[in-house]
Design a protein around this motif. Sequence first.
Motif, PDB file in Angstrom:
ATOM      1  N   GLN A 268       0.768  -1.237   0.057  1.00  0.00           N
ATOM      2  CA  GLN A 268      -0.057  -0.062   0.108  1.00  0.00           C
ATOM      3  C   GLN A 268       0.922   1.262  -0.108  1.00  0.00           C
ATOM      4  O   GLN A 268       0.393   2.263  -0.795  1.00  0.00           O
ATOM      5  CB  GLN A 268      -0.906   0.028   1.321  1.00  0.00           C
ATOM      6  N   GLN A 269       2.031   0.984   0.772  1.00  0.00           N
ATOM      7  CA  GLN A 269       3.017   2.443   0.975  1.00  0.00           C
ATOM      8  C   GLN A 269       3.410   2.518  -0.512  1.00  0.00           C
ATOM      9  O   GLN A 269       3.849   3.739  -0.976  1.00  0.00           O
ATOM     10  CB  GLN A 269       3.730   2.150   1.902  1.00  0.00           C
ATOM     11  N   TRP A 270       4.020   1.573  -1.140  1.00  0.00           N
ATOM     12  CA  TRP A 270       4.728   1.376  -2.508  1.00  0.00           C
ATOM     13  C   TRP A 270       3.783   2.053  -3.508  1.00  0.00           C
ATOM     14  O   TRP A 270       4.140   2.946  -4.325  1.00  0.00           O
ATOM     15  CB  TRP A 270       5.030   0.208  -2.852  1.00  0.00           C
ATOM     16  N   SER A 271       2.262   1.583  -3.466  1.00  0.00           N
ATOM     17  CA  SER A 271       1.378   2.211  -4.591  1.00  0.00           C
ATOM     18  C   SER A 271       1.150   3.519  -4.317  1.00  0.00           C
ATOM     19  O   SER A 271       1.102   4.562  -5.425  1.00  0.00           O
ATOM     20  CB  SER A 271       0.322   1.308  -4.638  1.00  0.00           C
ATOM     21  N   ASN A 272       1.098   4.059  -3.009  1.00  0.00           N
ATOM     22  CA  ASN A 272       0.961   5.381  -2.871  1.00  0.00           C
ATOM     23  C   ASN A 272       1.943   6.248  -3.235  1.00  0.00           C
ATOM     24  O   ASN A 272       1.767   7.465  -3.845  1.00  0.00           O
ATOM     25  CB  ASN A 272       0.583   5.693  -1.312  1.00  0.00           C
ATOM     26  N   THR A 273       3.189   5.921  -3.029  1.00  0.00           N
ATOM     27  CA  THR A 273       4.526   6.557  -3.348  1.00  0.00           C
ATOM     28  C   THR A 273       4.502   6.620  -4.934  1.00  0.00           C
ATOM     29  O   THR A 273       4.774   7.659  -5.486  1.00  0.00           O
ATOM     30  CB  THR A 273       5.327   5.893  -2.944  1.00  0.00           C
ATOM     31  N   LEU A 274       4.211   5.665  -5.335  1.00  0.00           N
ATOM     32  CA  LEU A 274       4.318   5.702  -7.129  1.00  0.00           C
ATOM     33  C   LEU A 274       3.036   6.404  -7.669  1.00  0.00           C
ATOM     34  O   LEU A 274       3.525   7.195  -8.569  1.00  0.00           O
ATOM     35  CB  LEU A 274       3.926   4.081  -7.526  1.00  0.00           C
TER      36      LEU A 274
ATOM     37  N   ASP B 166       1.904   9.155  -6.200  1.00  0.00           N
ATOM     38  CA  ASP B 166       2.406  10.397  -5.916  1.00  0.00           C
ATOM     39  C   ASP B 166       3.467  11.003  -6.742  1.00  0.00           C
ATOM     40  O   ASP B 166       3.521  11.987  -7.072  1.00  0.00           O
ATOM     41  CB  ASP B 166       2.841  10.765  -4.475  1.00  0.00           C
ATOM     42  N   GLU B 167       4.422  10.123  -7.148  1.00  0.00           N
ATOM     43  CA  GLU B 167       5.475  10.573  -7.721  1.00  0.00           C
ATOM     44  C   GLU B 167       4.991  10.621  -9.273  1.00  0.00           C
ATOM     45  O   GLU B 167       5.310  11.483 -10.092  1.00  0.00           O
ATOM     46  CB  GLU B 167       6.581   9.407  -8.154  1.00  0.00           C
ATOM     47  N   THR B 168       4.133   9.572  -9.777  1.00  0.00           N
ATOM     48  CA  THR B 168       3.708   9.886 -11.429  1.00  0.00           C
ATOM     49  C   THR B 168       2.806  11.019 -11.389  1.00  0.00           C
ATOM     50  O   THR B 168       3.217  11.859 -12.264  1.00  0.00           O
ATOM     51  CB  THR B 168       2.735   8.742 -11.564  1.00  0.00           C
ATOM     52  N   TRP B 169       1.955  11.687 -10.282  1.00  0.00           N
ATOM     53  CA  TRP B 169       1.037  12.757 -10.335  1.00  0.00           C
ATOM     54  C   TRP B 169       2.314  13.917 -10.572  1.00  0.00           C
ATOM     55  O   TRP B 169       2.062  14.874 -11.187  1.00  0.00           O
ATOM     56  CB  TRP B 169       0.361  12.962  -9.169  1.00  0.00           C
TER      57      TRP B 169
ATOM     58  N   SER C  38       2.506  16.494 -13.279  1.00  0.00           N
ATOM     59  CA  SER C  38       2.138  18.153 -12.945  1.00  0.00           C
ATOM     60  C   SER C  38       3.155  19.151 -13.398  1.00  0.00           C
ATOM     61  O   SER C  38       3.025  20.295 -13.423  1.00  0.00           O
ATOM     62  CB  SER C  38       1.855  18.261 -11.618  1.00  0.00           C
ATOM     63  N   THR C  39       4.527  18.435 -13.838  1.00  0.00           N
ATOM     64  CA  THR C  39       5.570  19.535 -14.048  1.00  0.00           C
ATOM     65  C   THR C  39       5.614  19.605 -15.469  1.00  0.00           C
ATOM     66  O   THR C  39       6.511  20.363 -16.143  1.00  0.00           O
ATOM     67  CB  THR C  39       6.739  18.840 -13.496  1.00  0.00           C
ATOM     68  N   LEU C  40       4.823  19.006 -16.395  1.00  0.00           N
ATOM     69  CA  LEU C  40       4.862  19.022 -17.930  1.00  0.00           C
ATOM     70  C   LEU C  40       4.558  20.300 -18.304  1.00  0.00           C
ATOM     71  O   LEU C  40       3.335  20.713 -17.910  1.00  0.00           O
ATOM     72  CB  LEU C  40       4.163  17.891 -18.500  1.00  0.00           C
ATOM     73  N   THR C  41       5.291  20.670 -19.370  1.00  0.00           N
ATOM     74  CA  THR C  41       4.816  21.848 -20.225  1.00  0.00           C
ATOM     75  C   THR C  41       3.597  21.660 -21.144  1.00  0.00           C
ATOM     76  O   THR C  41       3.254  20.367 -21.374  1.00  0.00           O
ATOM     77  CB  THR C  41       5.797  22.650 -20.703  1.00  0.00           C
ATOM     78  N   GLN C  42       2.928  22.673 -21.847  1.00  0.00           N
ATOM     79  CA  GLN C  42       2.040  22.215 -22.724  1.00  0.00           C
ATOM     80  C   GLN C  42       2.492  21.501 -23.983  1.00  0.00           C
ATOM     81  O   GLN C  42       1.614  20.602 -24.296  1.00  0.00           O
ATOM     82  CB  GLN C  42       1.564  23.523 -23.025  1.00  0.00           C
ATOM     83  N   THR C  43       3.810  21.831 -24.335  1.00  0.00           N
ATOM     84  CA  THR C  43       4.233  21.129 -25.520  1.00  0.00           C
ATOM     85  C   THR C  43       4.693  19.500 -25.179  1.00  0.00           C
ATOM     86  O   THR C  43       3.996  18.580 -25.915  1.00  0.00           O
ATOM     87  CB  THR C  43       5.693  21.413 -25.712  1.00  0.00           C
ATOM     88  N   GLU C  44       5.005  19.333 -24.047  1.00  0.00           N
ATOM     89  CA  GLU C  44       5.139  18.101 -23.407  1.00  0.00           C
ATOM     90  C   GLU C  44       3.869  17.359 -23.236  1.00  0.00           C
ATOM     91  O   GLU C  44       3.815  15.932 -23.568  1.00  0.00           O
ATOM     92  CB  GLU C  44       6.014  18.003 -22.140  1.00  0.00           C
TER      93      GLU C  44
END
Length: 54
Positions: A8-14, A16-19, A23-29
Amino acid sequence: MEVIYRIQQWSNTLLDETWGFFSTLTQTEWFVVLGIVAALGFLCMKGFTQRGTL
C-alpha cells in the motif's frame, strides 16, 4: 500485515511520484504525451480488428 502495508505504501508513493511528474509537464510535453497515448490506443484498436482474421 506488514506485506500489505508495504504494498500500500509503495502504490501510494508511485501514484504521488507519477502525479508529480505529470504536473510538471509543459504544454508542448503534454501534446507529446497525448500523441503517444493516442498512437498506442490506435495500434491497440487496430490489433483488435485484425485478431479475427488469423
